[in-house]
Design an enzyme around this catalytic site. Sequence first.
Site, PDB file in Angstrom:
ATOM      1  N   THR A   1     -10.322   6.902 -12.706  1.00 38.75           N
ATOM      2  CA  THR A   1     -10.150   6.278 -11.398  1.00 38.75           C
ATOM      3  C   THR A   1     -10.150   7.302 -10.261  1.00 38.75           C
ATOM      4  O   THR A   1      -9.737   8.454 -10.442  1.00 38.75           O
ATOM      5  CB  THR A   1      -8.805   5.522 -11.371  1.00 38.75           C
ATOM      6  OG1 THR A   1      -8.502   5.145 -10.027  1.00 38.75           O
ATOM      7  CG2 THR A   1      -7.652   6.386 -11.874  1.00 38.75           C
TER       8      THR A   1
ATOM      9  N   TYR B   1       0.015   5.098 -11.708  1.00 38.90           N
ATOM     10  CA  TYR B   1      -1.269   4.637 -12.242  1.00 38.90           C
ATOM     11  C   TYR B   1      -2.263   5.798 -12.309  1.00 38.90           C
ATOM     12  O   TYR B   1      -2.863   6.077 -13.342  1.00 38.90           O
ATOM     13  CB  TYR B   1      -1.822   3.508 -11.358  1.00 38.90           C
ATOM     14  CG  TYR B   1      -3.257   3.181 -11.642  1.00 38.90           C
ATOM     15  CD1 TYR B   1      -3.619   2.521 -12.806  1.00 38.90           C
ATOM     16  CD2 TYR B   1      -4.274   3.574 -10.761  1.00 38.90           C
ATOM     17  CE1 TYR B   1      -4.947   2.250 -13.094  1.00 38.90           C
ATOM     18  CE2 TYR B   1      -5.594   3.305 -11.028  1.00 38.90           C
ATOM     19  CZ  TYR B   1      -5.923   2.650 -12.191  1.00 38.90           C
ATOM     20  OH  TYR B   1      -7.239   2.387 -12.469  1.00 38.90           O
TER      21      TYR B   1
HETATM   22  N1  UFG Z   1      -5.227  -4.650   0.433  1.00 37.64           N
HETATM   23  C1  UFG Z   1      -4.757  -5.476   1.413  1.00 37.64           C
HETATM   24  N2  UFG Z   1      -4.412  -6.755   1.061  1.00 37.64           N
HETATM   25  C2  UFG Z   1      -4.520  -7.236  -0.197  1.00 37.64           C
HETATM   26  C3  UFG Z   1      -5.021  -6.368  -1.203  1.00 37.64           C
HETATM   27  C4  UFG Z   1      -5.354  -5.080  -0.857  1.00 37.64           C
HETATM   28  O1  UFG Z   1      -4.609  -5.072   2.565  1.00 37.64           O
HETATM   29  O2  UFG Z   1      -4.168  -8.399  -0.438  1.00 37.64           O
HETATM   30  C5  UFG Z   1      -5.609  -3.278   0.782  1.00 37.64           C
HETATM   31  C6  UFG Z   1      -4.814  -2.232   0.026  1.00 37.64           C
HETATM   32  O3  UFG Z   1      -3.593  -1.965   0.645  1.00 37.64           O
HETATM   33  C7  UFG Z   1      -5.783  -1.061   0.031  1.00 37.64           C
HETATM   34  C8  UFG Z   1      -7.157  -1.738  -0.015  1.00 37.64           C
HETATM   35  O4  UFG Z   1      -6.957  -3.071   0.403  1.00 37.64           O
HETATM   36  O5  UFG Z   1      -5.675  -0.385   1.233  1.00 37.64           O
HETATM   37  C9  UFG Z   1      -7.753  -1.759  -1.389  1.00 37.64           C
HETATM   38  O6  UFG Z   1      -6.771  -2.229  -2.291  1.00 37.64           O
HETATM   39  P1  UFG Z   1      -7.113  -2.720  -3.762  1.00 37.64           P
HETATM   40  O7  UFG Z   1      -5.834  -3.247  -4.345  1.00 37.64           O
HETATM   41  O8  UFG Z   1      -8.282  -3.614  -3.733  1.00 37.64           O
HETATM   42  O9  UFG Z   1      -7.573  -1.411  -4.507  1.00 37.64           O
HETATM   43  P2  UFG Z   1      -6.862   0.021  -4.599  1.00 37.64           P
HETATM   44  O10 UFG Z   1      -7.582   0.899  -3.622  1.00 37.64           O
HETATM   45  O11 UFG Z   1      -5.390  -0.043  -4.530  1.00 37.64           O
HETATM   46  O12 UFG Z   1      -7.151   0.435  -6.097  1.00 37.64           O
HETATM   47  C10 UFG Z   1      -8.425   0.451  -6.573  1.00 37.64           C
HETATM   48  C11 UFG Z   1      -8.413   0.341  -8.080  1.00 37.64           C
HETATM   49  C12 UFG Z   1      -7.892   1.565  -8.682  1.00 37.64           C
HETATM   50  C13 UFG Z   1      -8.537   2.775  -8.107  1.00 37.64           C
HETATM   51  C14 UFG Z   1      -8.422   2.797  -6.639  1.00 37.64           C
HETATM   52  C15 UFG Z   1      -9.090   4.002  -6.055  1.00 37.64           C
HETATM   53  O13 UFG Z   1      -7.640  -0.733  -8.494  1.00 37.64           O
HETATM   54  O14 UFG Z   1      -8.169   1.543 -10.058  1.00 37.64           O
HETATM   55  O15 UFG Z   1      -9.021   1.639  -6.155  1.00 37.64           O
HETATM   56  O16 UFG Z   1      -8.891   4.083  -4.686  1.00 37.64           O
HETATM   57  F1  UFG Z   1      -7.944   3.878  -8.577  1.00 37.64           F
END
Ligand code: UFG
Length: 330
Positions: free
Chosen positions: A117, A142
């Site tokens: 990741t 994670y």
């Molecule tokens: N977000 C919102 N509202 C939501 C969901 C997400 O504002 O309802 C924001 C989060 O705070 C973040 C962005 O959208 O800023 C992306 O969030 P995601 O949950 O879609 O994804 P993440 O970036 O947290 O995580 C993903 C993968 C991981 C990986 C990571 C790398 O799940 O496996 O990207 O950046 F490591």
Amino acid sequence: MAVLVTGGGGYIGSHMVWALIDAGEEVVVIDRLSTGFRWAIAPEARFYEGDIADQDLMRRIFSENNVDAIIHFAGSIVVPESVADPLGYYENNTVKSRALIASAVEAGIPHFVFSSTAAVYGTPKVLEPVTEDLPLAPESPYGSSKLMTEIMLRDTANAHDFTYTALRYFNVAGADPKGRSGQSSALATHLIKVACATALGKRESMNVFGTDYPTPDGTCVRDYIHVWDLAQAHLMALKRMRAGGGSLAANCGYGRGFSVLEVLEAVKKVNGSDFPVTFAERRPGDPAMIVANPGLAKRELGWVPQYDDLEGIISSALDWERHLMRKNSY
Ligand code: UFG
């Protein structure tokens, strides 16, 4: 030769199984179906229900199938959940991966592809897209749980006749272009999934987590990559290792970022509807901005992404969401 896919009932794993079958591979799946679905696993694959850390089951799988490669997806994937339950994440992602790698070494399985990741980088100190040689500094359990597995793979490859490819996924979204799979978990927390569900009225509203980040519009920036392009990168990693290529850790992203607000605008545009969003506090463990430099994957794997289009990714995610609504499965 057969390929063993762990977590083949999950979101990315189920796409991988279809991509392998499309490529003419024999596929074996192990999944304990804690978050994955039996129906999501292509019927052509041979399925074992169970845990990757069950070494007796792994011995049986290796004795019953001529496996030469493992593609390892099984694990927990929600960043904020990992902040609340670090030991659960180290158990499920790190400890169980160690058991799986030990089973692979014992059985003499030569090739291993690992779903790592972008979270291994934490918040990069540079503004440019990240390259693989940057310091690895995860900010969530994670990310640490995945980095520990990368380290175990590196050391195992140094000690045994074993090569691995760790693919560092950026933000995976979208669904199979042929409509056979998609993100199906009702508990999924990922932005595009949540936004599509909200756009279609399956959720009443959604949160934007944090509006005061040091980014152009104050919301987090991510590199959203189509799940089918990601699956193709795994196929190419497999081909490279089978041809004698050595171990590799490579980014899988497109090299451009979109903010949360830009993603929400695109979902509204593609679906042709507005929906309510609430501006909320920052979510723990979120880096402000992370975008891939995919040069290494392109050079080493010959990876040529086909679906680098945010609206196209969203359109396929919306199609899958509608499919789930028709199926009434959530
Ligand atoms: N977000 C919102 N509202 C939501 C969901 C997400 O504002 O309802 C924001 C989060 O705070 C973040 C962005 O959208 O800023 C992306 O969030 P995601 O949950 O879609 O994804 P993440 O970036 O947290 O995580 C993903 C993968 C991981 C990986 C990571 C790398 O799940 O496996 O990207 O950046 F490591």
